[in-house]
Design an enzyme around this catalytic site. Sequence first.
Site, short mmCIF file in Angstrom:
data_model
loop_
_atom_site.label_atom_id
_atom_site.label_comp_id
_atom_site.label_asym_id
_atom_site.label_seq_id
_atom_site.Cartn_x
_atom_site.Cartn_y
_atom_site.Cartn_z
N THR A 178 98.86 67.56 -26.53
CA THR A 178 98.97 66.73 -27.74
C THR A 178 100.10 65.71 -27.64
O THR A 178 100.30 64.93 -28.57
CB THR A 178 99.22 67.63 -28.97
N GLY A 179 100.82 65.69 -26.54
CA GLY A 179 101.96 64.78 -26.40
C GLY A 179 101.57 63.41 -25.88
O GLY A 179 100.40 63.16 -25.55
N ARG A 184 102.28 75.03 -32.89
CA ARG A 184 102.19 74.00 -33.94
C ARG A 184 100.88 73.24 -33.89
O ARG A 184 100.32 72.90 -34.93
CB ARG A 184 103.34 72.98 -33.79
N SER A 185 100.38 72.95 -32.71
CA SER A 185 99.17 72.13 -32.59
C SER A 185 97.92 72.95 -32.28
O SER A 185 96.83 72.40 -32.15
CB SER A 185 99.34 71.06 -31.52
N CYS A 199 109.40 58.64 -14.30
CA CYS A 199 108.58 57.42 -14.45
C CYS A 199 109.22 56.17 -13.82
O CYS A 199 108.55 55.41 -13.10
CB CYS A 199 108.29 57.17 -15.93
N GLN A 220 113.41 50.05 -20.41
CA GLN A 220 112.42 51.12 -20.57
C GLN A 220 111.83 51.22 -21.97
O GLN A 220 112.52 51.01 -22.97
CB GLN A 220 113.05 52.47 -20.18
N SER A 261 107.97 55.01 -25.39
CA SER A 261 106.96 56.06 -25.19
C SER A 261 107.38 57.06 -24.12
O SER A 261 106.88 58.18 -24.10
CB SER A 261 105.59 55.46 -24.87
N HIS A 318 107.61 50.34 -18.45
CA HIS A 318 108.99 50.13 -18.06
C HIS A 318 109.04 48.90 -17.14
O HIS A 318 108.15 48.71 -16.30
CB HIS A 318 109.53 51.31 -17.25
N ASN A 346 104.45 53.18 -18.05
CA ASN A 346 105.23 54.40 -17.82
C ASN A 346 104.44 55.67 -18.07
O ASN A 346 104.76 56.73 -17.52
CB ASN A 346 106.49 54.39 -18.69
P1 NAP Z 1 105.87 64.57 -26.65
O1 NAP Z 1 105.02 63.41 -27.01
O2 NAP Z 1 107.00 64.96 -27.52
O3 NAP Z 1 104.89 65.84 -26.45
C1 NAP Z 1 105.38 67.12 -26.16
C2 NAP Z 1 104.20 68.04 -25.83
O4 NAP Z 1 104.70 69.31 -25.42
C3 NAP Z 1 103.31 68.32 -27.02
O5 NAP Z 1 101.98 68.49 -26.59
C4 NAP Z 1 103.87 69.64 -27.53
O6 NAP Z 1 102.95 70.40 -28.28
C5 NAP Z 1 104.15 70.31 -26.22
N1 NAP Z 1 105.10 71.42 -26.40
C6 NAP Z 1 106.33 71.36 -26.96
N2 NAP Z 1 106.90 72.59 -26.97
C7 NAP Z 1 106.00 73.44 -26.42
C8 NAP Z 1 105.98 74.84 -26.15
N3 NAP Z 1 107.02 75.61 -26.45
N4 NAP Z 1 104.88 75.37 -25.56
C9 NAP Z 1 103.83 74.60 -25.25
N5 NAP Z 1 103.78 73.27 -25.48
C10 NAP Z 1 104.86 72.70 -26.05
O7 NAP Z 1 106.50 64.39 -25.21
P2 NAP Z 1 105.93 63.60 -23.94
O8 NAP Z 1 106.48 62.25 -23.91
O9 NAP Z 1 104.47 63.79 -23.81
O10 NAP Z 1 106.70 64.37 -22.78
C11 NAP Z 1 106.49 65.72 -22.49
C12 NAP Z 1 107.34 66.09 -21.28
O11 NAP Z 1 106.84 65.39 -20.14
C13 NAP Z 1 108.81 65.66 -21.40
O12 NAP Z 1 109.59 66.63 -22.00
C14 NAP Z 1 109.20 65.39 -19.98
O13 NAP Z 1 109.66 66.60 -19.41
C15 NAP Z 1 107.90 64.99 -19.32
N6 NAP Z 1 107.85 63.52 -19.11
C16 NAP Z 1 107.92 63.09 -17.85
C17 NAP Z 1 107.88 61.73 -17.61
C18 NAP Z 1 108.01 61.23 -16.25
O14 NAP Z 1 108.92 60.50 -16.03
N7 NAP Z 1 107.12 61.51 -15.35
C19 NAP Z 1 107.79 60.83 -18.64
C20 NAP Z 1 107.73 61.30 -19.93
C21 NAP Z 1 107.75 62.66 -20.14
P3 NAP Z 1 102.93 70.39 -29.92
O15 NAP Z 1 101.96 69.33 -30.32
O16 NAP Z 1 102.42 71.77 -30.23
O17 NAP Z 1 104.32 70.16 -30.38
N1 12T Z 2 113.63 61.89 -21.35
O1 12T Z 2 112.10 62.41 -16.06
O2 12T Z 2 113.37 59.54 -22.31
O3 12T Z 2 110.98 63.78 -17.30
O4 12T Z 2 112.28 58.03 -21.18
C1 12T Z 2 111.44 60.61 -18.20
C2 12T Z 2 111.72 59.73 -19.21
C3 12T Z 2 112.59 62.34 -19.30
C4 12T Z 2 111.63 62.75 -17.13
C5 12T Z 2 112.72 59.18 -21.34
C6 12T Z 2 112.89 61.44 -20.32
C7 12T Z 2 111.89 61.88 -18.26
C8 12T Z 2 112.43 60.14 -20.27
#
Ligand code: NAP
Ligand code: 12T
Length: 348
Positions: free
Chosen positions: A15-16, A43-44, A132, A159, A162, A252, A326
């Site tokens: 859902t994220g 939550r979701s 990213c 950056q 999102s 980005h 990104n």
């Molecule tokens: P987001 O929009 O806040 O979404 C967070 C997601 O994680 C939601 O689906 C949420 O579910 C789920 N979640 C949170 N707590 C959880 C739990 N305890 N158990 C299971 N699911 C849980 O965040 P996002 O931007 O998609 O990013 C998510 C993660 O991806 C970040 O924390 C980061 O580590 C990584 N990320 C990596 C990059 C990269 O550079 N490659 C970029 C962005 C993010 P609910 O709907 O239930 O809250």
């Molecule tokens: N917090 O490397 O805030 O998982 O843009 C990437 C991007 C974590 C990560 C951001 C973040 C990552 C962000």
Amino acid sequence: MSQTKTFHVAVVGATGAVGQKMIETLEDRDFPIDTLKLLSSSRSAGKKVTFKGEELTVEEATPESFEGVDIALFSAGGSVSKKLAPEAVKRGAVVIDNTSAYRMDDQVPLVVPEVNESDLENHQGIIANPNCSTIQMVAALEPIKKHFGISRVIVSTYQAVSGSGTEAVEELREQSQDFLNGNEMKSEILPVKGDKKHFPIAFNALPQIDTFEENGYTYEEMKMINETKKIMHANDLPVAATCVRLPIFTSHAESVYIEVEKDGASVNDIQEALKNAEGVVLEDDPATQSYPTPLSAAEKREVFVGRVRKDLDQKNGFHLWIVSDNLLKGAAWNSVQIAERLIANDWL
Ligand code: NAP
Ligand code: 12T
């Protein structure tokens, strides 16, 4: 991708901001899916998501969720990955993890397929998707390194919100409306959720992405520095980074200064190397004002490069402008691409 064998796939964090793009990318790529499991927090749980015209119900992620799963794409934060990725591997899944939890672990390949696909071969169940900002930079630098060698990298980033999740996207939307309506802006998420202070992102620029480290760099900057060396197999490459958040929703951008090892390379030589590189699109013509921007790169899977210039003073110095979505190459597409390469090479 065309493939006769099909797989049981799970998306954790479905859902994220990243998870939603993963679902879209699996659909766009016609990924060979047998069953798709969508996982989130409690939550979701119960939310409905449409995949290929079929309604799927989001479930709470537990260790048992991974029974029978072949490929698990994780993007629910580092603590979820630390807890559940080993549980998924124990049950026979290969995990492709989008968080920073395992990226610098020696046992875990950190992969951008255009750069170091072969690192996937000896994975032990967990594969890390890089940060990213790092992904788009190394995708553009690798073809230059291959032809001319690289001896130094200095990057400043621009950056999108999102990258910090759906709450940060909402914060920029609300602050923008409040500012234009003459109301006070509320800051609760950026620069970093849970940090001591918050500042408006709307009509602003914040030189902090992720938390500060003891050396004065932010964790986002250190991720770029350390991950670049690991992915490019260049432990001794000097890399410096300044990461800045701007009021942009998607993509980005990066201003990158490099020094190449080989003497005599021209702007045209660098452009040719980029033109012929997999996953990279050169958009570079000052005469026609051709260069990539965050809006032009959004919703596209490639890494776009423009503004290639020779430094006016430093021998072998060049400047580049690198832009990519990104949430696609920076996250969802790179992860799905890793899964595709695992299947194609029979490395699952
Ligand atoms: P987001 O929009 O806040 O979404 C967070 C997601 O994680 C939601 O689906 C949420 O579910 C789920 N979640 C949170 N707590 C959880 C739990 N305890 N158990 C299971 N699911 C849980 O965040 P996002 O931007 O998609 O990013 C998510 C993660 O991806 C970040 O924390 C980061 O580590 C990584 N990320 C990596 C990059 C990269 O550079 N490659 C970029 C962005 C993010 P609910 O709907 O239930 O809250
Ligand atoms: N917090 O490397 O805030 O998982 O843009 C990437 C991007 C974590 C990560 C951001 C973040 C990552 C962000």
